[in-house]
Motif scaffolding. Structure first.
Motif, PDB file in Angstrom:
ATOM      1  N   LEU A 243       4.858   6.986  -6.410  1.00  0.00           N
ATOM      2  CA  LEU A 243       5.750   6.193  -5.557  1.00  0.00           C
ATOM      3  C   LEU A 243       6.196   4.944  -6.308  1.00  0.00           C
ATOM      4  O   LEU A 243       5.381   4.075  -6.639  1.00  0.00           O
ATOM      5  CB  LEU A 243       5.036   5.797  -4.273  1.00  0.00           C
ATOM      6  CG  LEU A 243       4.461   6.942  -3.419  1.00  0.00           C
ATOM      7  CD1 LEU A 243       3.737   6.381  -2.196  1.00  0.00           C
ATOM      8  CD2 LEU A 243       5.564   7.903  -2.999  1.00  0.00           C
ATOM      9  N   CYS A 244       7.486   4.858  -6.586  1.00  0.00           N
ATOM     10  CA  CYS A 244       8.079   3.722  -7.300  1.00  0.00           C
ATOM     11  C   CYS A 244       9.323   3.239  -6.553  1.00  0.00           C
ATOM     12  O   CYS A 244      10.406   3.120  -7.129  1.00  0.00           O
ATOM     13  CB  CYS A 244       8.435   4.114  -8.729  1.00  0.00           C
ATOM     14  SG  CYS A 244       7.057   4.698  -9.723  1.00  0.00           S
ATOM     15  N   SER A 425       6.989  -2.931   0.589  1.00  0.00           N
ATOM     16  CA  SER A 425       7.526  -1.574   0.656  1.00  0.00           C
ATOM     17  C   SER A 425       8.061  -1.258   2.043  1.00  0.00           C
ATOM     18  O   SER A 425       7.688  -1.895   3.031  1.00  0.00           O
ATOM     19  CB  SER A 425       6.432  -0.566   0.282  1.00  0.00           C
ATOM     20  OG  SER A 425       5.292  -0.754   1.088  1.00  0.00           O
ATOM     21  N   THR A 430       5.964   4.673   3.188  1.00  0.00           N
ATOM     22  CA  THR A 430       4.498   4.576   3.177  1.00  0.00           C
ATOM     23  C   THR A 430       3.890   5.372   4.327  1.00  0.00           C
ATOM     24  O   THR A 430       2.815   5.962   4.183  1.00  0.00           O
ATOM     25  CB  THR A 430       4.056   3.108   3.250  1.00  0.00           C
ATOM     26  OG1 THR A 430       4.659   2.468   4.381  1.00  0.00           O
ATOM     27  CG2 THR A 430       4.481   2.365   1.992  1.00  0.00           C
ATOM     28  N   VAL A 443       1.618  -1.115  -1.557  1.00  0.00           N
ATOM     29  CA  VAL A 443       0.742   0.047  -1.538  1.00  0.00           C
ATOM     30  C   VAL A 443      -0.582  -0.311  -2.209  1.00  0.00           C
ATOM     31  O   VAL A 443      -0.614  -0.825  -3.327  1.00  0.00           O
ATOM     32  CB  VAL A 443       1.405   1.236  -2.254  1.00  0.00           C
ATOM     33  CG1 VAL A 443       0.446   2.421  -2.319  1.00  0.00           C
ATOM     34  CG2 VAL A 443       2.676   1.644  -1.510  1.00  0.00           C
ATOM     35  N   THR A 452      -3.600   5.923  -5.358  1.00  0.00           N
ATOM     36  CA  THR A 452      -3.809   5.492  -3.983  1.00  0.00           C
ATOM     37  C   THR A 452      -5.008   6.223  -3.393  1.00  0.00           C
ATOM     38  O   THR A 452      -5.623   7.085  -4.035  1.00  0.00           O
ATOM     39  CB  THR A 452      -2.561   5.771  -3.129  1.00  0.00           C
ATOM     40  OG1 THR A 452      -2.459   7.187  -2.906  1.00  0.00           O
ATOM     41  CG2 THR A 452      -1.289   5.278  -3.812  1.00  0.00           C
ATOM     42  N   THR A 459       1.095   5.077  -7.493  1.00  0.00           N
ATOM     43  CA  THR A 459       2.168   4.121  -7.227  1.00  0.00           C
ATOM     44  C   THR A 459       2.304   3.162  -8.400  1.00  0.00           C
ATOM     45  O   THR A 459       1.368   2.985  -9.193  1.00  0.00           O
ATOM     46  CB  THR A 459       1.897   3.334  -5.928  1.00  0.00           C
ATOM     47  OG1 THR A 459       3.038   2.538  -5.608  1.00  0.00           O
ATOM     48  CG2 THR A 459       0.676   2.431  -6.076  1.00  0.00           C
ATOM     49  N   HIS A 464       3.914  -1.597  -5.684  1.00  0.00           N
ATOM     50  CA  HIS A 464       2.480  -1.769  -5.915  1.00  0.00           C
ATOM     51  C   HIS A 464       2.087  -3.234  -6.018  1.00  0.00           C
ATOM     52  O   HIS A 464       1.128  -3.677  -5.387  1.00  0.00           O
ATOM     53  CB  HIS A 464       2.098  -1.027  -7.200  1.00  0.00           C
ATOM     54  CG  HIS A 464       0.656  -1.112  -7.564  1.00  0.00           C
ATOM     55  ND1 HIS A 464       0.231  -1.343  -8.851  1.00  0.00           N
ATOM     56  CD2 HIS A 464      -0.468  -0.990  -6.815  1.00  0.00           C
ATOM     57  CE1 HIS A 464      -1.089  -1.348  -8.882  1.00  0.00           C
ATOM     58  NE2 HIS A 464      -1.536  -1.144  -7.664  1.00  0.00           N
TER      59      HIS A 464
END
Length: 495
Positions: A243-244, A425, A430, A443, A452, A459, A464
């Motif tokens: 996740l970016c 985020s 999420t 995150v 995570t 992430t 992050h």
């Protein structure tokens, strides 16, 4: 160290800037690089000092000192001086993915920590970096590097900002099959739509993306993960998900009259202008029209400055910029010694342009909005401003900026751009992956880790660590790639 006395013999020189009144006529980059031979002399100013804080990249007193990527600055500064451009490029790329981005938009943490900065002018490391990468492109050194062997592992990267691109580049070169999902119509995340063209022309992003495609990275645009594609499907189809998605939740200003027409988030404003510029050279008029309008920017950071410069290019009749905090000192204070990041007043390109166009600095310090006032059609027409002062909160003991009673005054304004930062985020992403969050809605992971609490979900970037710099996002992407690779293969040879 090719020139031990270089820092004594040569003065710091940087690229020339096109004059404000000329550059505001378009959205092009406006720095004119030094001729090659003069750039090489700037490399001679590097002292190759015993403790190179320029590449330290750690926190000192809560602030970053030196490059988070641990770039080998003294090495390639010397190689620039001696004209070994190919070797300089090779050394630069050992620690970096995208020097063409940071050499344009980074605030140069390396230069702030440069030993020459202690009692003089720092080495122009940022511009040496740009000279290296641009010469490498021009001479054909930058080539696609597809992996010779594929691992059979598949990784999904959600978001194509600097952290997502860094993750994708590293994992693809390792041999994993990488697919990048981007919800916008073009790749780059905030590089594309959060940073104006005059700081980063988008052809620079496109050039790198083409190389990554040649290397085998798969890009999918207009795919909003969590809406168009379910998290469960990605977790089923891919071995790992990273996740970016950035810290793209803008901070609002909650005061009476906020619902008035003419108040926008800075990120939406900047995106609209850039998209219209790319789609039609502004001909489609699908952006916030500022021509002959009184514009107020709320927020004194880089995004606020970008809004100032953009509004001026769109023909605003006036621009003011509100800053909650007091004006920083013009020089380092005694409690802010080198090699800490210098907490000093910086007048950036947008503010320089406002000073030239309007005759005064657009910034109003220790000030915020108390109320917005609309006309009978609901359109913004005025704002009530109030002065702020620093005061200790009796419950928490923290210093806070609080309104000064009786200091209110009213100004006319047509457009307000809120550049007050980001809260973290976005919830729908999420929630889709059911990841844990920190109190700041970033995150959550273990300290300096990237996995995570959800199996196979990692992430990186602003999502992050919270809102930060492009160089930190690239650092996070590279570190997350190592963590993903190790989880897939049992070890990693990524650096």
């Amino acid at each position: 160290m090719g020139k031990p006395t270089g820092f004594l013999e040569y003065e710091r020189r940087v690229s020339e800037e096109i004059a404000p009144l000329e550059r505001i006529k378009n959205f092009n980059e406006f720095h004119i690089p030094l001729p090659l031979e003069k750039q090489q002399l700037q490399g001679a100013r590097c002292m190759a000092c015993g403790v190179p804080f320029c590449q330290y990249g750690k926190m000192i007193n809560g602030m970053a000192s030196g490059c988070p990527l641990n770039n080998l600055c003294p090495e390639w500064n010397d190689l620039v001086y001696t004209g070994n451009w190919e070797q300089a490029y090779n050394r630069l790329m050992k620690t970096h993915c995208f020097p063409e981005f940071t050499s344009r938009v980074c605030p140069a943490l390396c230069e702030a920590a440069c030993t020459c900065n202690l009692n003089g002018d720092p080495v122009s490391t940022k511009e040496n970096e740009r000279a290296i990468i641009e010469r490498a492109y021009e001479t054909g050194l930058v080539k696609a590097q597809p992996p010779k062997v594929r691992t059979g592992k598949k990784v999904a990267v959600i978001g194509s900002g600097p952290s997502g691109l860094a993750v994708a580049m590293q994992l693809n070169r390792r041999g994993h099959e990488v697919t990048v999902f981007e919800r916008n119509d073009r790749l780059g995340g905030l590089l594309r739509y959060g940073i104006p063209n005059m700081k980063l022309e988008k052809s620079v992003i496109d050039r790198r993306v083409r190389l990554m495609e040649e290397e085998g990275v798969i890009f999918k645009t207009n795919v909003n993960v969590g809406v168009d594609v379910k998290a469960a499907k990605l977790l089923k189809d891919f071995d790992r998900v990273v996740l970016c998605c950035g810290a793209s939740n803008p901070r609002d200003i909650k005061v009476p009259g906020r619902e008035a027409e003419g108040i926008y988030f800075a990120v939406d404003f900047l995106k609209g202008v850039t998209k219209s510029l790319l789609d039609s050279d502004l001909a489609d008029q699908k952006f916030v029209a500022c021509k002959n309008k009184k514009v107020m920017v709320i927020g004194g950071g880089d995004t606020g400055n970008d809004c100032v410069g953009t509004a001026i290019r769109l023909g605003a009749s006036s621009v003011v910029q509100l800053e909650m905090m007091p004006k920083a000192p013009d020089q380092r204070a005694a409690n802010n010694p080198w090699p800490e990041w210098p907490r000093v007043c910086k007048t950036d390109y947008g503010q320089q342009e406002a000073i030239t166009v309007f005759g005064h600095d657009p910034r109003i310090y220790q000030t915020t909005v108390k109320e917005f006032i609309a006309d009978d059609k609901g359109r913004l027409k005025k704002a009530v401003l109030v002065k702020l002062q620093s005061k200790k909160d009796e419950k928490t003991g923290r210093m806070m900026m609080v309104p000064v009673e009786g200091s209110e005054w009213t100004v006319e304004v047509d457009i307000v751009l809120i550049a007050a930062g980001f809260l973290g985020s976005q919830k729908y992403v999420t929630d889709a992956f059911k990841v844990d969050l920190t109190p700041r809605t970033n995150v959550a992971t273990e300290p300096e880790k990237y996995q995570t609490a959800v199996k196979n979900v990692f992430t990186a970037g602003d999502m992050h660590r919270g809102q930060s710099l492009v160089v930190w996002a690239i650092h996070e992407g590279r570190e997350a790639a190592k963590a993903v690779d190790e989880s897939l293969m049992g070890y990693t040879n990524l650096v």
